[in-house]
Design a protein around this motif. Sequence first.
Motif, PDB file in Angstrom:
ATOM      1  N   PHE A 239      12.265   6.554  -2.207  1.00  0.00           N
ATOM      2  CA  PHE A 239      13.072   6.393  -3.409  1.00  0.00           C
ATOM      3  C   PHE A 239      14.379   7.154  -3.239  1.00  0.00           C
ATOM      4  O   PHE A 239      14.420   8.179  -2.570  1.00  0.00           O
ATOM      5  CB  PHE A 239      12.345   6.980  -4.636  1.00  0.00           C
ATOM      6  N   ASP A 240      15.429   6.667  -3.913  1.00  0.00           N
ATOM      7  CA  ASP A 240      16.688   7.416  -3.896  1.00  0.00           C
ATOM      8  C   ASP A 240      16.632   8.505  -4.980  1.00  0.00           C
ATOM      9  O   ASP A 240      15.607   8.669  -5.653  1.00  0.00           O
ATOM     10  CB  ASP A 240      17.901   6.498  -4.052  1.00  0.00           C
ATOM     11  N   ASP A 241      17.721   9.221  -5.150  1.00  0.00           N
ATOM     12  CA  ASP A 241      17.756  10.320  -6.114  1.00  0.00           C
ATOM     13  C   ASP A 241      17.633   9.852  -7.560  1.00  0.00           C
ATOM     14  O   ASP A 241      17.322  10.638  -8.457  1.00  0.00           O
ATOM     15  CB  ASP A 241      19.037  11.139  -5.934  1.00  0.00           C
ATOM     16  N   ASN A 242      17.870   8.561  -7.804  1.00  0.00           N
ATOM     17  CA  ASN A 242      17.733   7.984  -9.147  1.00  0.00           C
ATOM     18  C   ASN A 242      16.377   7.326  -9.353  1.00  0.00           C
ATOM     19  O   ASN A 242      16.189   6.557 -10.292  1.00  0.00           O
ATOM     20  CB  ASN A 242      18.853   6.967  -9.401  1.00  0.00           C
ATOM     21  N   LYS A 243      15.437   7.597  -8.445  1.00  0.00           N
ATOM     22  CA  LYS A 243      14.072   7.071  -8.475  1.00  0.00           C
ATOM     23  C   LYS A 243      14.016   5.556  -8.312  1.00  0.00           C
ATOM     24  O   LYS A 243      13.082   4.905  -8.749  1.00  0.00           O
ATOM     25  CB  LYS A 243      13.343   7.501  -9.758  1.00  0.00           C
ATOM     26  N   LYS A 244      15.022   5.002  -7.657  1.00  0.00           N
ATOM     27  CA  LYS A 244      15.046   3.585  -7.361  1.00  0.00           C
ATOM     28  C   LYS A 244      14.436   3.363  -5.985  1.00  0.00           C
ATOM     29  O   LYS A 244      14.721   4.100  -5.041  1.00  0.00           O
ATOM     30  CB  LYS A 244      16.471   3.049  -7.405  1.00  0.00           C
ATOM     31  N   LEU A 245      13.605   2.335  -5.872  1.00  0.00           N
ATOM     32  CA  LEU A 245      12.940   2.018  -4.612  1.00  0.00           C
ATOM     33  C   LEU A 245      13.957   1.677  -3.531  1.00  0.00           C
ATOM     34  O   LEU A 245      14.817   0.827  -3.726  1.00  0.00           O
ATOM     35  CB  LEU A 245      11.971   0.849  -4.813  1.00  0.00           C
ATOM     36  N   VAL A 246      13.858   2.373  -2.406  1.00  0.00           N
ATOM     37  CA  VAL A 246      14.728   2.108  -1.258  1.00  0.00           C
ATOM     38  C   VAL A 246      14.009   1.221  -0.256  1.00  0.00           C
ATOM     39  O   VAL A 246      14.576   0.276   0.271  1.00  0.00           O
ATOM     40  CB  VAL A 246      15.183   3.420  -0.584  1.00  0.00           C
ATOM     41  N   GLY A 247      12.736   1.521   0.011  1.00  0.00           N
ATOM     42  CA  GLY A 247      11.989   0.722   0.966  1.00  0.00           C
ATOM     43  C   GLY A 247      10.554   1.172   1.134  1.00  0.00           C
ATOM     44  O   GLY A 247      10.175   2.263   0.697  1.00  0.00           O
ATOM     45  N   ILE A 248       9.782   0.302   1.730  1.00  0.00           N
ATOM     46  CA  ILE A 248       8.364   0.580   2.007  1.00  0.00           C
ATOM     47  C   ILE A 248       8.113   0.300   3.487  1.00  0.00           C
ATOM     48  O   ILE A 248       8.531  -0.735   4.012  1.00  0.00           O
ATOM     49  CB  ILE A 248       7.437  -0.315   1.161  1.00  0.00           C
ATOM     50  N   THR A 249       7.457   1.248   4.146  1.00  0.00           N
ATOM     51  CA  THR A 249       7.123   1.131   5.560  1.00  0.00           C
ATOM     52  C   THR A 249       5.617   1.300   5.715  1.00  0.00           C
ATOM     53  O   THR A 249       5.034   2.225   5.146  1.00  0.00           O
ATOM     54  CB  THR A 249       7.827   2.232   6.375  1.00  0.00           C
ATOM     55  N   LYS A 250       5.012   0.406   6.473  1.00  0.00           N
ATOM     56  CA  LYS A 250       3.575   0.538   6.736  1.00  0.00           C
ATOM     57  C   LYS A 250       3.363   1.570   7.830  1.00  0.00           C
ATOM     58  O   LYS A 250       4.021   1.523   8.880  1.00  0.00           O
ATOM     59  CB  LYS A 250       2.968  -0.800   7.142  1.00  0.00           C
ATOM     60  N   LEU A 251       2.467   2.508   7.578  1.00  0.00           N
ATOM     61  CA  LEU A 251       2.150   3.555   8.562  1.00  0.00           C
ATOM     62  C   LEU A 251       1.064   3.036   9.491  1.00  0.00           C
ATOM     63  O   LEU A 251       0.188   2.277   9.092  1.00  0.00           O
ATOM     64  CB  LEU A 251       1.686   4.822   7.864  1.00  0.00           C
ATOM     65  N   ARG A 252       1.102   3.456  10.714  1.00  0.00           N
ATOM     66  CA  ARG A 252       0.105   3.008  11.711  1.00  0.00           C
ATOM     67  C   ARG A 252      -1.088   3.891  11.716  1.00  0.00           C
ATOM     68  O   ARG A 252      -1.181   4.978  11.497  1.00  0.00           O
ATOM     69  CB  ARG A 252       0.737   2.992  13.097  1.00  0.00           C
TER      70      ARG A 252
END
Length: 73
Positions: free
Chosen positions: A60-73
């Motif tokens: 999330f950015d500083d405004n709590k807006k979603l930046v991205g999602i990454t799948k962890l291995r």
Amino acid sequence: MTKIVVDVSLPAYKYKEMYKGSVKGLVVQSRDGRKIQLPLLAFQQFVTMQGVYGSFEVEFDDNKKLVGITKLR
């Protein structure tokens, strides 16, 4: 920027029901105990024949807006 880790177990039939219906978000609990709602479409790239399963890092950015999602291995 804030990053949290969530574990998702969403069977394909549930994802399909949610996608077809009026549900726009998926409520998940982070590993540190926070509950957050994420847009269902944010997981679209991770859907398999079985559904959406795995651990994901959500940023999330500083405004709590979603930046991205990454799948962890």
